[in-house]
Design a protein around this motif. Structure first.
Motif, PDB file in Angstrom:
ATOM      1  N   GLY A  87     -10.099 -65.824 -61.909  1.00  0.00           N
ATOM      2  CA  GLY A  87      -9.726 -67.417 -60.432  1.00  0.00           C
ATOM      3  C   GLY A  87     -11.016 -66.138 -59.041  1.00  0.00           C
ATOM      4  O   GLY A  87     -10.435 -67.527 -58.893  1.00  0.00           O
TER       5      GLY A  87
ATOM      6  N   PRO B 275      -7.151 -74.249 -62.747  1.00  0.00           N
ATOM      7  CA  PRO B 275      -8.439 -74.475 -62.593  1.00  0.00           C
ATOM      8  C   PRO B 275      -9.067 -74.906 -61.483  1.00  0.00           C
ATOM      9  O   PRO B 275     -10.453 -74.299 -60.844  1.00  0.00           O
ATOM     10  CB  PRO B 275      -9.240 -74.524 -63.781  1.00  0.00           C
ATOM     11  CG  PRO B 275      -9.081 -74.260 -65.283  1.00  0.00           C
ATOM     12  CD  PRO B 275      -7.598 -75.240 -64.444  1.00  0.00           C
TER      13      PRO B 275
ATOM     14  N   SER C 295     -16.679 -76.676 -65.730  1.00  0.00           N
ATOM     15  CA  SER C 295     -16.321 -75.792 -65.156  1.00  0.00           C
ATOM     16  C   SER C 295     -17.782 -76.206 -63.979  1.00  0.00           C
ATOM     17  O   SER C 295     -17.486 -76.359 -62.754  1.00  0.00           O
ATOM     18  CB  SER C 295     -17.228 -74.500 -65.792  1.00  0.00           C
ATOM     19  OG  SER C 295     -18.332 -74.087 -65.956  1.00  0.00           O
TER      20      SER C 295
END
Lengths: 223, 218
Positions: free
Chosen positions: A105, B108, B139
């Protein structure tokens, strides 16, 4: 006292008799004991049957010879583990997994600044441009009539007066440079201490809750 | 000393290590949720409003929602000299939108992604659109596509057209710089008198062709 050498140097009948005794002993040791027919098969079946407590694997289930020198890695073996050891191993595995997740992370270091860049706007509108090689963002406001201009936003706790723009030209170009970390910010210009004005060249953020328009700045993070 | 006597200290040491290992994550977690009141809130709010704001911040921290944007929202309202009750309502609304954004984008998502998604929800974009965009972008992130989406809606592009345009460009090969250029082009076309929806659709198609994601017009 007898001569020691005579013990190792027998001769004649004495030696022949001793040899005969040795042959009888060896023959007796080599002779297989007599067992009931089928008894050997019953014993081997019991040894190989796990349900009967057997723990020996048949040879054909052993690791292949192709494993070669690394065969010990795949050769099955019995290991004794106490409950405390097992708990310790589980906790260590959980801590390692947690550390791996935290590391995944982690944000990469910023290297590129992206900011709204627009054409020079008319009076009483602002533009902001990013300095490409750093995180410093330049904010520009154009107003010939303004006496003072300051910048408020998520980066300075919206405190008026803490980030004043300086007049860069007599015809009303005001600028200020602000170092910013990567992220999304909202901001506005405050003209003469009272009037809140959005940056017309930057993206807008809707704000019907507070009733005033404001602008959006996005400082990109390197990936 | 018998082997049994020698194993007792080792067992105690193992037990102590276990306790330490178990206590460390708890202590780290406690650091993530500070209980001390934010001094900036304490300096600008009093009484019931301060208590309600602190409760919203604590609740956000417990739900893995970033608290700093909520603090900034409160400080913005205070700087605008708005009534405290109105500020508390706005902060609570932002906290709820951030929760929805977290649910749509997943764990995330960065803080910038969450804020852009919360702003999109405020502008009327459906959570399903956020989910689709996040799945496609991976991402590459959704912050800038959503900032551009909200902006072109604010500038007059019909919302359904704007959503289709941004979703059509959600391929990760479309870079943030492409979205910035798209926005500039659409605003330029609108400034030149083109209908906002037509400008958005035409410019998006051009970008798709540039990236090989669509065939050029015959």
């Amino acid at each position: 006292m007898p001569d020691d050498t005579t013990m190792f140097d027998p001769t004649g009948d004495e030696a022949a008799e001793r040899d005969a005794r040795w042959r009888r002993v060896v023959g007796e040791l080599r002779r297989e004991p007599s067992v009931r027919p089928g008894a050997l098969d019953e014993v081997m079946a019991a040894v190989l049957d796990p349900a009967a407590g057997g723990s020996v694997r048949p040879i054909d289930s052993a690791p292949s010879r192709r494993a070669g020198r690394l065969g010990w890695l795949v050769r099955p073996r019995m290991i004794a583990v106490t409950p405390l050891h097992a708990a310790a191993a589980l906790v260590l595995a959980a801590v390692a997994l947690g550390a791996a997740l935290v590391r995944r992370g982690d944000a990469p270091a910023p290297s590129v600044v992206a900011a709204p860049a627009g054409p020079a706007a008319a009076a009483a509108t602002g533009t902001s441009e990013a300095a490409a090689a750093s995180r410093t963002v330049q904010f520009v406001f154009v107003s010939g009539a303004a006496r003072e201009v300051s910048l408020v936003g998520d980066f300075n706790d919206w405190q008026t007066g803490t980030t004043p723009l300086r007049r860069a030209s007599p015809d009303g170009l005001w600028t200020v440079e602000v170092p910013l970390e990567p992220g999304r910010y909202t901001y506005a210009f405050v003209v003469d201490g009272t009037r809140w004005v959005p940056d017309d060249a930057a993206p807008r953020a809707p704000d019907d809750e507070f009733g005033g328009e404001k602008s959006v700045l996005y400082v990109r993070q390197d990936t | 000393m018998t082997p049994r006597q020698g194993s007792a200290p080792r067992t105690r040491a193992l037990a102590a290590l276990l306790l330490l290992a178990l206590a460390a994550p708890v202590a780290a977690g406690a650091q993530d949720v500070p209980r001390a009141p934010d001094p900036r809130i304490a300096a600008r709010f009093t009484g019931e409003h301060r208590v309600r704001l602190e409760a919203i911040l604590d609740s956000a921290r417990a739900a893995d929602i970033p608290a700093e944007p909520l603090v900034q929202r409160a400080l913005e309202g205070a700087s605008r000299r708005l009534p405290p009750a109105r500020i508390v309502t706005a902060v609570a609304g932002l906290a709820e939108r951030l929760r929805l954004a977290r649910r749509a984008l997943g764990a995330p998502a960065s803080e910038a992604d969450l804020l852009a998604a919360a702003s999109a929800l405020h502008a009327g974009i459906e959570p399903a659109t956020l989910e689709r965009l996040a799945r496609s972008r991976g991402s590459a992130g959704v912050a800038l596509p959503l900032i551009v989406l909200v902006d072109i809606v604010e500038r007059g592009v019909p919302q359904d057209t704007a959503e289709r345009v941004i979703l059509s460009l959600s391929d990760p090969r479309v870079a943030d710089a492409d979205f910035q250029a798209l926005r500039q082009s659409i605003l330029g076309d609108i400034g030149s008198g083109a209908p906002a929806g037509v400008a958005a659709a035409a410019r998006a198609r051009g970008l798709l062709v540039t990236h090989g994601l669509a065939a050029p017009m015959p």
